[in-house]
Scaffold this motif. Sequence first.
Motif, short mmCIF file in Angstrom:
data_model
loop_
_atom_site.label_atom_id
_atom_site.label_comp_id
_atom_site.label_asym_id
_atom_site.label_seq_id
_atom_site.Cartn_x
_atom_site.Cartn_y
_atom_site.Cartn_z
N LEU A 1 6.24 17.68 -8.07
CA LEU A 1 6.93 16.44 -8.35
C LEU A 1 6.04 15.52 -9.14
O LEU A 1 4.82 15.49 -8.93
CB LEU A 1 7.33 15.73 -7.05
N LYS A 2 6.66 14.76 -10.03
CA LYS A 2 5.91 13.76 -10.79
C LYS A 2 6.70 12.46 -10.77
O LYS A 2 7.88 12.45 -11.11
CB LYS A 2 5.67 14.22 -12.23
N ILE A 3 6.06 11.40 -10.36
CA ILE A 3 6.71 10.10 -10.28
C ILE A 3 6.01 9.12 -11.22
O ILE A 3 4.79 8.95 -11.16
CB ILE A 3 6.68 9.55 -8.85
N TYR A 4 6.80 8.50 -12.10
CA TYR A 4 6.30 7.49 -13.03
C TYR A 4 6.68 6.11 -12.51
O TYR A 4 7.84 5.87 -12.16
CB TYR A 4 6.90 7.68 -14.42
N SER A 5 5.73 5.21 -12.46
CA SER A 5 6.02 3.87 -11.94
C SER A 5 4.93 2.89 -12.36
O SER A 5 3.76 3.27 -12.44
CB SER A 5 6.12 3.91 -10.42
N PRO A 6 5.30 1.64 -12.57
CA PRO A 6 4.27 0.62 -12.83
C PRO A 6 3.61 0.13 -11.55
O PRO A 6 2.66 -0.65 -11.60
CB PRO A 6 5.07 -0.51 -13.51
N HIS A 7 4.12 0.61 -10.39
CA HIS A 7 3.61 0.13 -9.11
C HIS A 7 2.69 1.13 -8.41
O HIS A 7 2.27 0.89 -7.28
CB HIS A 7 4.79 -0.18 -8.17
#
Length: 634
Positions: A143-149
């Motif tokens: 899994l890969k999660i992109y986020s500014p947080h």
Amino acid sequence: METLIPVINKLQEIFNTVGAQVIQLPQIVVIGAQSSGKSSVLESIVGRDFLPRGSGIVTRRPLVLQLVNVPFLEERQHAASGETTSAQREVPLGPWSVSQGLPCLPVPSQTFTDFSEIQQEIETETERTTGTNKGISPEPLYLKIYSPHVLNLTLVDLPGITKVPVGDQPPDIEGQVREMILSYVSNPNCLILVVTAANTDVATSEALKLARDVDPDGCHTLSVVTKLDLMDAGTDAMDVLMGRIIPVKLGIIGVVNRSQHDINTWKSITESLQDEQVFLQKQYPSLANRNGTRHLAKTLNRLLMHHIRNCLPELKTRVNVLTAQYQSVLQSYGQPIEDKNATLLQIITKFTTEYCHTIEGTARNTETSELCGGACMGYIFHETFGRTLESIDPLAGLTMLDILMAIRNATGPRPALLMPEVSFELLVKCQIKRLEDPSLPCVQLALQLLMHIIQHCSTYNTQELLRFPKLHEAIVEVVTGVLRQRLPITNEMVHNLVAIELAYINTKHPDFMDTALVSASVSTSKPMPATWKLSQQEQWDCEVVCRLIKSYFLIVRKRIQDSVLKTIMHFLVNYVKDHLQSQLVGQLYKQELLDMLLTESEDMAQQRKEAAGLLQALQRASQTISEIQETQLW
């Protein structure tokens, strides 16, 4: 150093495309007992609910989670247009992707922005490999999660340590989970994140014990103590967090998980993180700034970056070494065939050359553990055959009575004045015939050795001949046929050698004993059985014949020993060496056979494809590592 974690993520993706992890990459492995709060810790770090929930063992497959920090949407848009802005409005997280099935399969990853769909996809993919009950599988989800947080991180969540099998779990579920965990934490390049609940006895933690088994110095272990708010009234985790019970070199960080009530009432993780800070300031004011989920995420990010920096030189060396190895492996598999005619002739020539060199003792791949090729042929000639001939007694099988009867039968009705030559020839021919029995087996031994050399040459041309199994079989069949064709011819010549010796007894041979000298040296005092009633002349004749038979037999034996070896070499060994290539070309170099003979085995084609894929992945990995500038490491 912020770029180092994305580099490792990229390397992981590169190797996932070929379905092989030939390089042990730096990563953080999360382990803990069942229901210790591992999933809650991961969700708190990400800031969203995305993992399946339930009772018992929920994480049933390794979950490789890559967190990628990206700018806010408006910032990205203004950056693309060349404008600047100070506004940083929060946008929904995403996209994220989960690889379906094995990562080596050409199935595209799916992209989601709805976290409920992510949760459902994880459950679907887990049930696909483990069943609808509580089975586990070592096949990982990516899994890969992109986020500014989020901070850049790579985490591997593993199934929780369990003791009692439930549902359709096998009886050895505890051993399976332990083996799976060990396969990850045994990687010397991994950091171990041990999750332990505060409302349990930390001193008896199976996860800490397992981490200490593979990391006795504790240099790669970080501990997280969850559920600080669920401890018994009047107790706290101060001693645990300060490392007074079990010290952990990389530190111990306490966190507060969301309760089941919080989850059921849809309490957001943002609110939970705020409540966590309030709890820490109230209960652990002196440690509040060194605990909590936010501090945990920053610590993991910092530790992983420094760990990657330390592992990078060895990682680069490992990639370069494996690149050279797989270049050699791929070269050994050969290139795709462009000219079948030339390829067939090259393989035939190479095999023939290797075969002849093995016989001559000049092969490149010479055995050091045993005799082979020409050396073994020499052993057969001079040790096996030579000693067998030397062990034959010239007078074996002859008694004095046999000799006496031959002499008496040769004289006829009249007593002989001198020893009759007929009796000598009759007796010596009987002894010469005995030389044929060991000579023919010598031919058979030489034939077996020449057939064994076929396998020897095949062994040292394994990759090339295994690539074309039909051609291998055809070459073996042709060489075996030539050898069997020469066997009766060689046997006939050996038989003729003995027949030639029997055809004429040359009593004038220069090495043959002079009859007169033998007669003069014979003494009439050897004792004979009294029942035989031999005359003095008969005793003398018997002794003379014995000495003459021995003398002539030794001459013939020496000649047979020399001639048999030369016959085998000429009619069998040298013939095969001289005619092998022409026989192979004549029987195999035909247009109608080319396609069949040069049909590559499926195994070899698959191995070449895998080696080419790994080599390409290693080359891409080397390029990725080489792009890291020295200034980025500090």
